[in-house]
Design an enzyme around this catalytic site. Structure first.
Site: not given
Length: 417
Positions: A176-178
């Site tokens: 999700a961050d990437i």
């Protein structure tokens, strides 16, 4: 092809200045990619500890975690106390000279600091201002705290990730961050392109939730088209069979049989031509319907030989396949070496350190792996001199007053902690 220093063009993002307020992973990953392609990234941190990622270890590369070291290489570190009026003024003056600002605080934080888009766009209308958040800048979930694990759940991702027995698991990396970081790069580049035509910057609003839903477009389209709520399939894929990891006699490996031609060739190389025309398996749709019986048959076949037997057979007829490799195998793979995916940079306190390299290869304006990650406030004085034209006396006064870090009235050891 190696670069010829005499003919290499300026980097693709040469001349773009980025003021980076971000921390942890999504924002720093975005600005890492911008820095690799020549943007001048100024990482702005609070004097009271800086980016939380500095402590996300072990392992450590010198004073900071390897996590932080790898994500923040190629950036210049400045540290300003934004709670002081003098610090806020410095920051606003820096923003006046920037092309891009990026932040990933909770919605409303930058407004409370006096650094929200509406305020700074009046000063610098050409600014591209990117905010990364968990759920976006508006809506009922706007103010909810979010980290990667939470958004993997709230986006539906974890509901399809896990074992066929129903155990749901987190992705092996912070997907999700990437994804949010990648979509932020795309948004920033599109806004910069639009600015070339209009002369005006704009606001880029990226949420981790939106990024995950977009990245799962094929999965959501299967649901929207069928109305059937998907569940975990282990390493399998909902719309292609066989497409999963199997266990050979020595280790696990994957195969992906994605076309009628490959299905026939696959059946031939495993010595089961009868499966190719079997009424339960003659089309991909039929194989999806009967996946459990087919996969059980294939699992028994594959356990009879090592991967050194199966993988060359698959390659001989063009079937995508791979052993399930660990990180050590990938780092030492000649293909990743040729692609320069693990370059070495020098850490002043820990010596040579391998990092991950840029995935995009540009022929005329290639990425260049930059300097090591900066210490907290390492370039404060230099940046204020170069960008704002402050004199040595002015910088010394800011340092003595604790407005910037390192503060000259602190001891050497404390300033380096």
């Amino acid at each position: 092809m190696p670069d010829n220093p005499a003919t290499v063009s300026p980097a693709a993002l040469h001349g773009i200045r980025v003021l980076d307020f971000s921390h942890a992973l999504a924002g720093p990953y975005c600005t890492l990619l911008l820095a690799d392609f020549g943007a001048e990234v100024f990482k702005l941190e609070s004097p009271s500890g800086g980016d939380m990622g500095r402590g996300w270890g072990p392992p450590f590369a010198g004073n900071d975690s390897s996590f932080f070291f790898g994500l923040n290489r190629g950036k210049r570190g400045i540290s300003i106390d934004l709670k002081r009026p003098e610090g806020l003024d410095l920051c606003l003056r820096l923003i006046d000279r920037m092309d891009v600002l990026i932040e990933n605080f909770r919605p409303g934080t930058m407004d409370r600091l006096g650094l929200g888009y509406a305020a700074v766009a009046l000063r610098n209308p050409r600014l591209v201002y990117c905010s990364i958040s968990g759920y976006g800048q508006a809506g009922p979930s706007r103010d909810e705290a979010a980290m990667d694990l939470i958004v993997e759940c709230s986006s539906g991702f974890m509901s399809i990730t896990g074992t066929e027995e129903g155990e749901q698991v987190r992705s092996g990396y912070a997907v999700a961050d990437i994804n949010a970081g990648l979509f932020s790069v795309i948004g920033i580049l599109m806004a910069l392109r639009a600015r070339e035509q209009t002369g005006q910057g704009q606001y880029v609003d990226v949420s981790m939730l939106d990024a995950m839903i977009s990245a799962m477009s094929s999965n959501y389209m299967s649901f929207l088209g069928s109305g059937r709520i998907p569940s975990p399939l282990g390493s399998g894929f909902p719309t292609v069979v066989p497409y999963r990891v199997f266990q050979a006699r020595d280790r696990a490996f994957s195969i992906a049989v994605g076309s009628p031609k490959l299905w026939v060739a696959f059946c031939q190389v495993i010595g089961r031509e009868d499966l190719a025309c079997h009424p339960d398996y003659s089309s991909n749709a039929r194989r999806v319907e009967n996946r459990h019986a087919l996969e059980a048959t294939l699992a028994a076949i594959f356990r009879e030989q090592d991967t050194t037997h199966w993988i060359p057979l698959m390659h001989s007829v063009g079937i995508p396949c791979s052993p399930v490799r660990n990180f050590q195998e990938v780092v030492h793979d000649p293909q990743t070496a040729l692609r320069a995916m693990f370059p070495v940079i020098q850490c002043p306190t820990a010596g040579p350190q391998k990092v991950t390299g840029p995935a995009v290869k540009l022929s005329a304006t290639p990425a260049r792996v930059g300097e090591p990650a900066p210490g907290l406030g390492e370039h404060s004085a230099a940046v204020l001199s170069e960008v704002l034209g402050l004199s040595a006396d002015e910088i010394e006064a800011l340092s003595t007053g604790g407005i910037i870090w390192p503060s000259s009235h602190m001891g050497t050891q404390e300033a380096g902690d």
